[in-house]
Structures are given as C-alpha cells and as structure tokens.
Scaffold this motif. Structure first.
Motif, mmCIF file in Angstrom:
data_model
loop_
_atom_site.group_PDB
_atom_site.id
_atom_site.type_symbol
_atom_site.label_atom_id
_atom_site.label_comp_id
_atom_site.label_asym_id
_atom_site.label_seq_id
_atom_site.Cartn_x
_atom_site.Cartn_y
_atom_site.Cartn_z
ATOM 1 N N LEU A 198 100.681 -16.732 52.586
ATOM 2 C CA LEU A 198 100.074 -16.874 53.908
ATOM 3 C C LEU A 198 98.613 -17.320 53.863
ATOM 4 C CD1 LEU A 198 101.409 -13.747 55.863
ATOM 5 C CD2 LEU A 198 102.207 -16.111 55.999
ATOM 6 N N VAL A 199 98.004 -17.252 52.696
ATOM 7 C CA VAL A 199 96.578 -17.567 52.571
ATOM 8 C C VAL A 199 96.411 -19.075 52.387
ATOM 9 C CG1 VAL A 199 94.479 -17.200 51.234
ATOM 10 C CG2 VAL A 199 96.060 -15.299 51.630
ATOM 11 N N GLY A 200 95.979 -19.734 53.445
ATOM 12 C CA GLY A 200 95.783 -21.175 53.390
ATOM 13 C C GLY A 200 94.417 -21.559 52.842
ATOM 14 N N PRO A 201 94.156 -22.848 52.660
ATOM 15 C CA PRO A 201 92.883 -23.309 52.098
ATOM 16 C C PRO A 201 91.677 -22.999 52.973
ATOM 17 C CG PRO A 201 94.206 -25.151 52.914
ATOM 18 C CD PRO A 201 95.083 -23.958 52.948
ATOM 19 N N GLU A 202 91.915 -22.757 54.249
ATOM 20 C CA GLU A 202 90.799 -22.430 55.144
ATOM 21 C C GLU A 202 90.269 -21.023 54.928
ATOM 22 O OE1 GLU A 202 94.384 -20.687 57.068
ATOM 23 O OE2 GLU A 202 93.923 -22.538 55.980
ATOM 24 N N VAL A 203 91.047 -20.161 54.266
ATOM 25 C CA VAL A 203 90.627 -18.775 54.029
ATOM 26 C C VAL A 203 89.714 -18.748 52.813
ATOM 27 C CG1 VAL A 203 91.390 -16.409 53.612
ATOM 28 C CG2 VAL A 203 92.803 -17.949 54.987
ATOM 29 N N LYS A 204 88.458 -18.896 53.046
ATOM 30 C CA LYS A 204 87.502 -18.932 51.946
ATOM 31 C C LYS A 204 86.185 -18.326 52.389
ATOM 32 C CE LYS A 204 86.317 -23.718 53.077
ATOM 33 N NZ LYS A 204 86.273 -25.105 52.580
ATOM 34 N N GLY A 205 85.412 -17.873 51.423
ATOM 35 C CA GLY A 205 84.129 -17.247 51.701
ATOM 36 C C GLY A 205 83.547 -16.666 50.440
ATOM 37 N N SER A 206 82.416 -15.990 50.571
ATOM 38 C CA SER A 206 81.741 -15.422 49.408
ATOM 39 C C SER A 206 81.749 -13.897 49.397
ATOM 40 C CB SER A 206 80.289 -15.920 49.341
ATOM 41 O OG SER A 206 79.587 -15.534 50.517
ATOM 42 N N THR A 207 82.236 -13.289 50.472
ATOM 43 C CA THR A 207 82.310 -11.828 50.543
ATOM 44 C C THR A 207 83.645 -11.435 51.158
ATOM 45 O OG1 THR A 207 79.914 -11.661 50.845
ATOM 46 C CG2 THR A 207 81.206 -9.716 51.384
ATOM 47 N N GLY A 208 84.265 -10.408 50.581
ATOM 48 C CA GLY A 208 85.538 -9.991 51.138
ATOM 49 C C GLY A 208 86.031 -8.686 50.560
ATOM 50 N N ILE A 209 87.066 -8.138 51.187
ATOM 51 C CA ILE A 209 87.690 -6.892 50.745
ATOM 52 C C ILE A 209 89.200 -7.076 50.762
ATOM 53 C CG2 ILE A 209 85.796 -5.400 51.484
ATOM 54 C CD1 ILE A 209 87.328 -4.779 54.036
ATOM 55 N N GLY A 210 89.906 -6.306 49.936
ATOM 56 C CA GLY A 210 91.355 -6.391 49.889
ATOM 57 C C GLY A 210 91.984 -5.060 49.557
ATOM 58 N N HIS A 211 93.281 -4.962 49.840
ATOM 59 C CA HIS A 211 93.975 -3.690 49.669
ATOM 60 C C HIS A 211 95.458 -3.938 49.466
ATOM 61 C CE1 HIS A 211 95.749 0.206 51.057
ATOM 62 N NE2 HIS A 211 94.622 0.735 50.625
ATOM 63 N N THR A 212 96.056 -3.188 48.573
ATOM 64 C CA THR A 212 97.502 -3.163 48.439
ATOM 65 C C THR A 212 97.968 -1.736 48.685
ATOM 66 O OG1 THR A 212 99.374 -3.730 47.023
ATOM 67 C CG2 THR A 212 97.407 -2.903 45.907
ATOM 68 N N ARG A 213 98.971 -1.568 49.552
ATOM 69 C CA ARG A 213 99.254 -0.266 50.166
ATOM 70 C C ARG A 213 100.537 0.370 49.641
ATOM 71 N NH1 ARG A 213 101.881 1.293 55.373
ATOM 72 N NH2 ARG A 213 100.887 3.203 56.122
ATOM 73 N N TRP A 214 100.485 1.677 49.555
ATOM 74 C CA TRP A 214 101.647 2.529 49.314
ATOM 75 C C TRP A 214 101.637 3.536 50.458
ATOM 76 C CZ3 TRP A 214 102.362 7.718 47.188
ATOM 77 C CH2 TRP A 214 103.677 7.963 46.750
ATOM 78 N N ALA A 215 102.586 3.410 51.386
ATOM 79 C CA ALA A 215 102.494 4.046 52.698
ATOM 80 C C ALA A 215 102.396 5.566 52.630
ATOM 81 C CB ALA A 215 103.692 3.652 53.549
ATOM 82 N N THR A 216 101.451 6.114 53.397
ATOM 83 C CA THR A 216 101.380 7.556 53.638
ATOM 84 C C THR A 216 101.510 7.855 55.130
ATOM 85 O OG1 THR A 216 98.961 7.476 53.733
ATOM 86 C CG2 THR A 216 99.978 8.017 51.604
ATOM 87 N N HIS A 217 100.802 7.091 55.956
ATOM 88 C CA HIS A 217 100.858 7.271 57.411
ATOM 89 C C HIS A 217 101.397 5.991 58.037
ATOM 90 C CE1 HIS A 217 97.952 10.321 56.161
ATOM 91 N NE2 HIS A 217 98.170 10.949 57.302
ATOM 92 N N GLY A 218 102.608 6.060 58.556
ATOM 93 C CA GLY A 218 103.201 4.883 59.161
ATOM 94 C C GLY A 218 104.048 4.101 58.184
#
Length: 400
Positions: free
Chosen positions: A58-78
């Motif tokens: 889903l991440v296209g070439p327009e998704v770019k920058g110099s600062t960011g955060i990310g997460h991969t989830r293992w569900a606890t709530h929801g």
C-alpha cells in the motif's frame, strides 16, 4: 508482543521504517502501520491488516519524508483490523501515536475526559493520543500534554510510547514504563526501536531508557528527562552484532535456523565461560554468593520455565543444592515461604520479561542476591540484578 520503530533526520525514513518493522514482524503480525512526514507540511498515514508485506503493497512512491514512526501489532484491545492498527491519531489530526503495552485504566480515562470525543478504534492506545490532543487544544505545549497524560496512567500499566506532532514534524516524543524501548544514535539522524535488531542496519550505538523517563529526539540531539523533568546524561552502548544474524539466510523458517545454531551456541558458551584447563571464567564473587545460599529459586516464564526445571535437576543431582522453580507471574502474586539464605536466578531471553521483572523488583526490596541469565546485554533484568551471565545465542526471532 508488538514492535515499534521511529526515525528522524533521514530522507529514507519510509524504507527504514518498513525494513525495521520487517525485522520485528515476529513481535506482531495481525496489522501494521506507518506515519511519515516530509517536513513540508505533508504527512502520510498508511495502515493495513495482516503482514508487513501487505503494508508495503500500500505504500506508494509519494509516501516519503525524513521523520516517521511505525508499529506492528499483536492485538490486545480490539480485533485485528485497519481501524485498530497503529499509529492512532488525535481527533484534530495533529498527533500520531504508537504504543506497546497495556493501559490498565484506559476506560476510566475515556469516561472522565473523552465523553465528547468520537473514538475511531477499540484500543487503549487511542485514549492516550486523544488525551494528548485534548490537553494541547486547551493550551498546553506538546511535551507538557504528553507528561500530563503519563501522570494520569496508573502505575500498573505498561507502555512504550512514540509520539509525533504534525506541527513539530522533526521531533519524536518518547516514554516508557515496563516495556522495552531504545534510542539509536545514527550519523546525522537518530532512531527509536523496541528491539535493537530492527535498527542494526542503521546503527550499532544505542542509549537505554529507564522507566518513567521522557525523551525528545531530534535529528541532531536527544534530550532525556527523569520523571521530575531534570535532564539526564547517558552515554550510548555499542552492540557488536552482525545485522545478517537476524535474517533467515537460506532457511525457510527462523525456527529451523535457530535449532541449527544451537551447537555453535554451546561452543561459544564453553569458550566464554571455561578456560582450556576446564576451570571456569565466572566472577568469583558470584560463585561465592551461590555457595553461601541454602536454596536456589529459579524464576522464569514460558519455555524459560521449562529450562529452569532442567536446571533444578542439575543443581540438585550434581551440586546437591535444593532448588525450586517458579512461574514468574504466579510468584509475583503469591510468593512462597523463603529459606534463610535464598539466591534467585532469573531466566529471560530478552531481559525484559515483565512478570520476571516484577519478581526481581520484590527480591531487590527484600535485599536478596540475584543472577539474571539472559541473551541481551544492558537489558532491564540484566541491569537490575546483582549479577548477569549472557547466553551469547544471537538474536532470537522465532517465537514458539
């Protein structure tokens, strides 16, 4: 189990986040997401249910920058879903937050402060970012709002928070309690991660965080503050690990790779802890403390508990030392009657096992000696125990 990554000051932020999440996928694989800001006023939030490969698609070439955060989830709530995936966003679209851990009093905070806010997810994490947005809207700056929310979270909660403010796009706001989080020092940029393996391609120099500390990370500086707001100076430590060690190589599964690595690990342990004449290379102070004890208490969880049961057989049959083995979560709430001179041994691959750490905190309050046997130098249980022995097993990726 979830994974966190963050970067500021690097034009390849999107690739760094996705590659880092790939390394942490074993810690969470029901959904994932990233938020990246290009410093020109444009931010990109992409989330998807499923594996990291689904997110990449889903991440296209327009998704770019110099600062960011990310997460991969293992569900606890929801349930696993796009709406429950991280990062979560404040109602005004200003703040973005990823979180590992569990907020014990999230429902009370929701009912007391957010009755007028339409929540978009079923998570405890969204409550935190909505509160930050609410207090900022009332006039607080980001750091003050962040600290206020941390003060409202009850002490039983565990968290590793990584926050971005769209109005200060080069800064990462960081805090932890009972959940692991590291700062990585790069060349002209800095990173944040819940496990060093996620960022070994970027740096081998990391700064450990203590519970209750709050950090502001910028491309050229890292500001650590204690719970009272006082500045903390802490030097980085170096992790001498080949990034390729955390990859599968020719193996189809990490489990097979790590099984095949075991003979090599045994040879490494022999070289590390024994001289050529068979004498041990273990600190004499530790050996003396063990010999003075009248009973050993092995505390562990999961497969480490099973290893502890083997250790009990060896200690009692070969060394004739009475030994008990306890599941950490049970010990914490129902400690046994202890002997006069107990010695505690904690088995933990990561050195961050929350239940084991709860027991170690009690043991330290009681004033008894302890040994942590772990695979991760400078981990929390390693730092807080009296003694440490490292397993030298390389990065653990497979999770049985």
């Amino acid at each position: 189990m979830c994974g966190i990554v963050g970067v500021t000051g690097n034009e390849n932020a999107t690739d760094i986040l996705l590659d880092g999440l790939q390394q942490l996928e074993y810690r969470g694989y029901d959904s994932a997401g990233i938020y990246v800001n290009d410093q020109q006023g444009d931010g990109f939030l992409v989330k998807e249910k499923g594996r990291i490969a689904d997110l990449r698609a889903l991440v296209g070439p327009e998704v770019k920058g110099s600062t960011g955060i990310g997460h991969t989830r293992w569900a606890t709530h929801g349930v696993p879903s796009v709406k429950n995936a991280h990062p979560h966003v404040s109602a005004d679209g200003r703040f973005f937050l990823v979180h590992n851990g569990v907020i014990g009093n999230f429902s009370q905070l929701r009912d007391e402060y957010l009755a007028d806010v339409e929540l978009k997810s079923d998570t405890d994490t969204e409550i935190i970012v909505q509160l930050i947005g609410k207090f900022a809207d009332e006039g607080m700056d980001t750091l003050a709002a962040f600290r206020k929310v941390l003060g409202l979270v009850d002490e039983s909660s565990s968290y590793a928070f990584l926050l971005m403010d769209k109005e200060q796009p080069s800064k990462l706001f960081v805090a932890k309690n009972k959940s692991p989080l590291l700062l990585g020092v790069g060349d002209g940029f800095n990173v944040v991660c819940s496990d060093a393996t996620a960022m070994l391609e970027q740096t081998h120099d990391f700064i450990e965080l203590m519970d209750g500390e709050v950090v502001v990370v910028e491309p050229d500086k890292i500001q650590i503050m204690d719970p009272a707001g006082n500045a903390v100076e802490r030097e980085p430590f170096h992790i001498d690990m080949d990034p390729q060690a955390a990859k599968k190589g020719a193996y189809p599964y990490y489990m097979l790779k790590e099984i095949d690595e075991q003979p090599g690990v045994m040879r490494t342990l022999i070289q590390e802890y024994f001289n050529e004449d068979g004498t041990v290379k273990i600190d004499q102070e530790l050996l003396d403390a063990l010999s003075k004890s009248d009973r050993l208490y092995i505390v562990a969880a999961g497969t480490s508990y099973h290893a502890g049961l083997v250790g009990k057989e060896l200690f009692e049959k070969l060394a004739h030392i009475p030994t008990e083995v306890h599941v950490a979560s049970e010990f914490a709430y129902n400690p046994p009657l202890l002997s006069e001179k107990p010695f505690f041994i904690f088995l933990t691959q990561s050195g961050e096992t929350a239940d084991s750490r709860q027991v170690l905190t009690q043991v330290n309050e009681w004033g008894y000696p302890s040994l942590t046997i772990t695979n991760v130098a400078n981990s929390t249980l390693s730092r807080e125990a009296t003694y440490t022995l490292l397993l030298h097993a390389g990065p653990e990726i497979a999770v049985a």
